[in-house]
Structures are given as structure tokens and as C-alpha cells.
Scaffold this motif. Structure first.
Motif, PDB file in Angstrom:
ATOM      1  N   ARG A  47      -4.528  19.936 -27.111  1.00 56.61           N
ATOM      2  CA  ARG A  47      -3.320  19.727 -26.310  1.00 56.61           C
ATOM      3  C   ARG A  47      -3.494  18.415 -25.571  1.00 56.61           C
ATOM      4  O   ARG A  47      -4.631  18.032 -25.231  1.00 56.61           O
ATOM      5  CB  ARG A  47      -3.114  20.867 -25.330  1.00 56.61           C
ATOM      6  N   PRO A  48      -2.393  17.731 -25.323  1.00 53.22           N
ATOM      7  CA  PRO A  48      -2.519  16.436 -24.649  1.00 53.22           C
ATOM      8  C   PRO A  48      -3.033  16.611 -23.229  1.00 53.22           C
ATOM      9  O   PRO A  48      -2.631  17.550 -22.542  1.00 53.22           O
ATOM     10  CB  PRO A  48      -1.087  15.891 -24.635  1.00 53.22           C
ATOM     11  N   ILE A  49      -3.933  15.717 -22.815  1.00 55.91           N
ATOM     12  CA  ILE A  49      -4.321  15.675 -21.396  1.00 55.91           C
ATOM     13  C   ILE A  49      -3.458  14.645 -20.680  1.00 55.91           C
ATOM     14  O   ILE A  49      -3.543  14.494 -19.461  1.00 55.91           O
ATOM     15  CB  ILE A  49      -5.812  15.337 -21.218  1.00 55.91           C
ATOM     16  N   GLY A  50      -2.651  13.919 -21.436  1.00 53.07           N
ATOM     17  CA  GLY A  50      -1.769  12.916 -20.852  1.00 53.07           C
ATOM     18  C   GLY A  50      -1.068  12.129 -21.950  1.00 53.07           C
ATOM     19  O   GLY A  50      -1.180  12.473 -23.141  1.00 53.07           O
ATOM     20  N   ILE A  78      -2.443  10.603 -16.903  1.00 47.67           N
ATOM     21  CA  ILE A  78      -3.130  11.890 -17.077  1.00 47.67           C
ATOM     22  C   ILE A  78      -2.353  12.983 -16.330  1.00 47.67           C
ATOM     23  O   ILE A  78      -1.912  12.780 -15.182  1.00 47.67           O
ATOM     24  CB  ILE A  78      -4.591  11.788 -16.570  1.00 47.67           C
ATOM     25  N   LEU A  79      -2.168  14.110 -16.982  1.00 47.61           N
ATOM     26  CA  LEU A  79      -1.390  15.198 -16.390  1.00 47.61           C
ATOM     27  C   LEU A  79      -2.106  15.742 -15.149  1.00 47.61           C
ATOM     28  O   LEU A  79      -3.343  15.792 -15.110  1.00 47.61           O
ATOM     29  CB  LEU A  79      -1.199  16.316 -17.428  1.00 47.61           C
ATOM     30  N   PRO A  80      -1.338  16.165 -14.134  1.00 38.30           N
ATOM     31  CA  PRO A  80      -1.943  16.591 -12.862  1.00 38.30           C
ATOM     32  C   PRO A  80      -3.019  17.652 -13.040  1.00 38.30           C
ATOM     33  O   PRO A  80      -4.045  17.625 -12.356  1.00 38.30           O
ATOM     34  CB  PRO A  80      -0.749  17.158 -12.079  1.00 38.30           C
ATOM     35  N   GLU A  81      -2.846  18.566 -13.973  1.00 41.55           N
ATOM     36  CA  GLU A  81      -3.842  19.654 -14.107  1.00 41.55           C
ATOM     37  C   GLU A  81      -5.189  19.159 -14.627  1.00 41.55           C
ATOM     38  O   GLU A  81      -6.177  19.897 -14.591  1.00 41.55           O
ATOM     39  CB  GLU A  81      -3.306  20.798 -14.973  1.00 41.55           C
ATOM     40  N   PHE A  82      -5.242  17.899 -15.127  1.00 47.31           N
ATOM     41  CA  PHE A  82      -6.520  17.369 -15.637  1.00 47.31           C
ATOM     42  C   PHE A  82      -7.074  16.248 -14.742  1.00 47.31           C
ATOM     43  O   PHE A  82      -8.130  15.691 -15.035  1.00 47.31           O
ATOM     44  CB  PHE A  82      -6.335  16.828 -17.064  1.00 47.31           C
ATOM     45  N   GLU A  83      -6.348  15.933 -13.651  1.00 48.23           N
ATOM     46  CA  GLU A  83      -6.722  14.776 -12.831  1.00 48.23           C
ATOM     47  C   GLU A  83      -8.138  14.899 -12.245  1.00 48.23           C
ATOM     48  O   GLU A  83      -8.868  13.903 -12.159  1.00 48.23           O
ATOM     49  CB  GLU A  83      -5.687  14.619 -11.716  1.00 48.23           C
ATOM     50  N   LEU A 148      -3.343   7.926 -12.778  1.00 45.64           N
ATOM     51  CA  LEU A 148      -2.941   6.800 -13.628  1.00 45.64           C
ATOM     52  C   LEU A 148      -4.121   5.862 -13.845  1.00 45.64           C
ATOM     53  O   LEU A 148      -4.706   5.351 -12.882  1.00 45.64           O
ATOM     54  CB  LEU A 148      -1.800   6.014 -12.980  1.00 45.64           C
ATOM     55  N   LEU A 149      -4.473   5.643 -15.113  1.00 45.54           N
ATOM     56  CA  LEU A 149      -5.531   4.693 -15.431  1.00 45.54           C
ATOM     57  C   LEU A 149      -4.872   3.452 -16.012  1.00 45.54           C
ATOM     58  O   LEU A 149      -4.263   3.510 -17.095  1.00 45.54           O
ATOM     59  CB  LEU A 149      -6.506   5.297 -16.446  1.00 45.54           C
TER      60      LEU A 149
END
Ligand SMILES: C[S@@+](CC[C@H](N)C(=O)[O-])C[C@H]1O[C@@H](n2cnc3c(N)ncnc32)[C@H](O)[C@@H]1O
Length: 201
Positions: A47-50, A78-83, A148-149
Motif C-alpha cells: 500500500r502506498p506510504i505516500g 508521506i501520509l500522516p499515519e506513516f510520518e 513532506l520530503l
């Protein structure tokens, strides 16, 4: 818009080109990377992490071929749940981004890369048309703002799903690194430029 690129041309099958269809895939698409183990059980469903914010909306805009440089800046969102997983990433200058070729369909075991006029096996190239459509790009980390990277060196399309990120740690000494057919293609290109310019060795 349907669009062909050289990556999609099978040797000897010019008419049978695959296409990438930029219009019909949304970044939120379900990834088709569920990996089959012996065609039965699923190994895992990525699943995408972002998603990538990229200046490139179309594959034709991305530099290709010998000497192509990837210096475009983009953002790995990057999605908040993976930050939380980004903790301490700022210390690394370069990252390996693992992502899904979500706009390529099917694969060719032999293909003609934009950097050569000879066919090569898919696993000896970086073709988007692979059995498991996984991309790997090394980018320079410019700065982090929460999830955000900001990076330099993107070669993916806008909205490309990110599967994983790892720090880049180069460990292969340049004297032991062999670059296979790519080095040969580069040497041929240099020779033909020299010939065209009338330079003799
Ligand atoms: C040659 S591949 C290399 C990608 C990565 N550096 C790698 O080695 O796996 C880069 C090309 O993939 C294509 N591409 C980029 N993003 C894509 C996406 N989301 N889906 C399908 N094709 C994509 C573009 O044509 C781009 O020029």
C-alpha cells in the motif's frame, strides 16, 4: 491520452507497442502489486506510504537516453499515519525511493531502452514494463517539513505511489562497479560523435 514510448516497443514488434495511459489511473488507484506465491497465496499487498509531487505530468517530459540528467525537484508527500517513520531521516543526504509504475501495463522480458539501439533483458534495464512494476530512484534530500520530503532527482510522474523509503548508503567502490551494456552504449556514442566531428584517435 494514450502515448507510446520507446520503452514500450518489443524488438521486432513495432506495431505491438504497449502504451501508458495517463488519463485512466488515479493516484488513489488500487495497486496491482499483490505478489502471488506459487500463484496461490498472497505474499503481501503493498500500500502506498505516500505520493510523489512531481513536475512531470507526462512520460514524454522526463529526460531519457544516454546522458539524461535527473535534477528535477519534487516532494515525497508521506501520509500522516506513516510520518513517525520519518524520524531521523534528515541526517541522510540521499534516499532510495521505492515506488510503483502505476501507469505502465504489462511487461516485456526483452526491450529496447532509450539509451541503446539493441535489446536487453528487462532485469538488465530500468524499464517500467516489468513483471512486478516496482521503480527505484535515488534522490537527494533537500529538506523535510513534517511529512513532506523535498528532494532533487525525481524521475517519476505526478501522483506516483511511494511504497517505501530507505537511506542510500553507497558501498560499492567505483573501481569494482561494472556498468554492462550501458558503458558499451556510451562508448559507441562517444565514438560516433568523434567520427561525425572528424576526430581521429
Ligand atoms: C526508466 S524508468 C526508471 C525509474 C527508476 N529510476 C528505476 O530505475 O526504477 C523512468 C521512466 O518511467 C516512466 N514513469 C515514471 N513514472 C511512472 C509511473 N508512475 N508509471 C509508469 N511509468 C512511469 C517514465 O517514462 C520515466 O521516464
Amino acid at each position: 491520452m494514450r502515448r507510446s514510448s520507446r520503452w514500450y516497443v518489443k524488438p521486432g514488434h513495432e506495431a505491438d507497442t504497449g502504451t501508458t495511459d495517463a488519463a485512466d489511473v488515479h493516484p488513489d488507484c488500487v495497486l496491482r502489486l499483490g505478489l502471488d506465491v506459487e500463484a496461490h497465496g498472497q505474499m503481501f499487498t503493498p500500500r502506498p506510504i505516500g505520493f510523489v509531487d512531481s513536475p512531470y505530468k507526462d512520460t514524454a517530459e522526463i529526460p531519457k537516453g544516454l546522458g539524461a540528467k535527473h535534477e528535477a525537484e519534487g516532494v515525497l508527500r508521506i501520509l500522516p499515519e506513516f510520518e513517525l517513520g520519518l524520524t531521523d531521516i534528515e541526517g541522510f543526504s540521499h534516499l532510495m525511493v521505492i515506488w510503483a509504475f502505476d501507469r505502465s501495463h504489462g511487461f516485456d522480458l526483452l526491450g529496447m531502452p532509450p539509451s541503446d539501439n539493441r535489446p536487453h533483458g528487462v532485469f538488465a534495464t530500468r524499464s517500467p514494463r516489468r513483471p512486478n512494476p516496482i521503480g527505484l530512484t535515488v534522490v537527494e534530500l533537500l529538506r523535510r517539513e513534517n511529512g513532506l520530503l523535498h528532494v532533487r532527482g525525481v524521475d517519476m510522474l505526478e501522483g506516483t505511489p511511494i511504497l517505501d523509503i530507505k537511506p542510500y548508503l553507497s558501498s560499492v567502490p567505483s573501481e569494482t562497479l561494472r556498468r554492462g551494456w550501458l558503458a558499451e552504449a556510451e562508448n559507441r556514442a562517444v565514438s560516433s560523435h568523434r567520427e561525425a566531428a572528424g576526430v581521429t584517435a
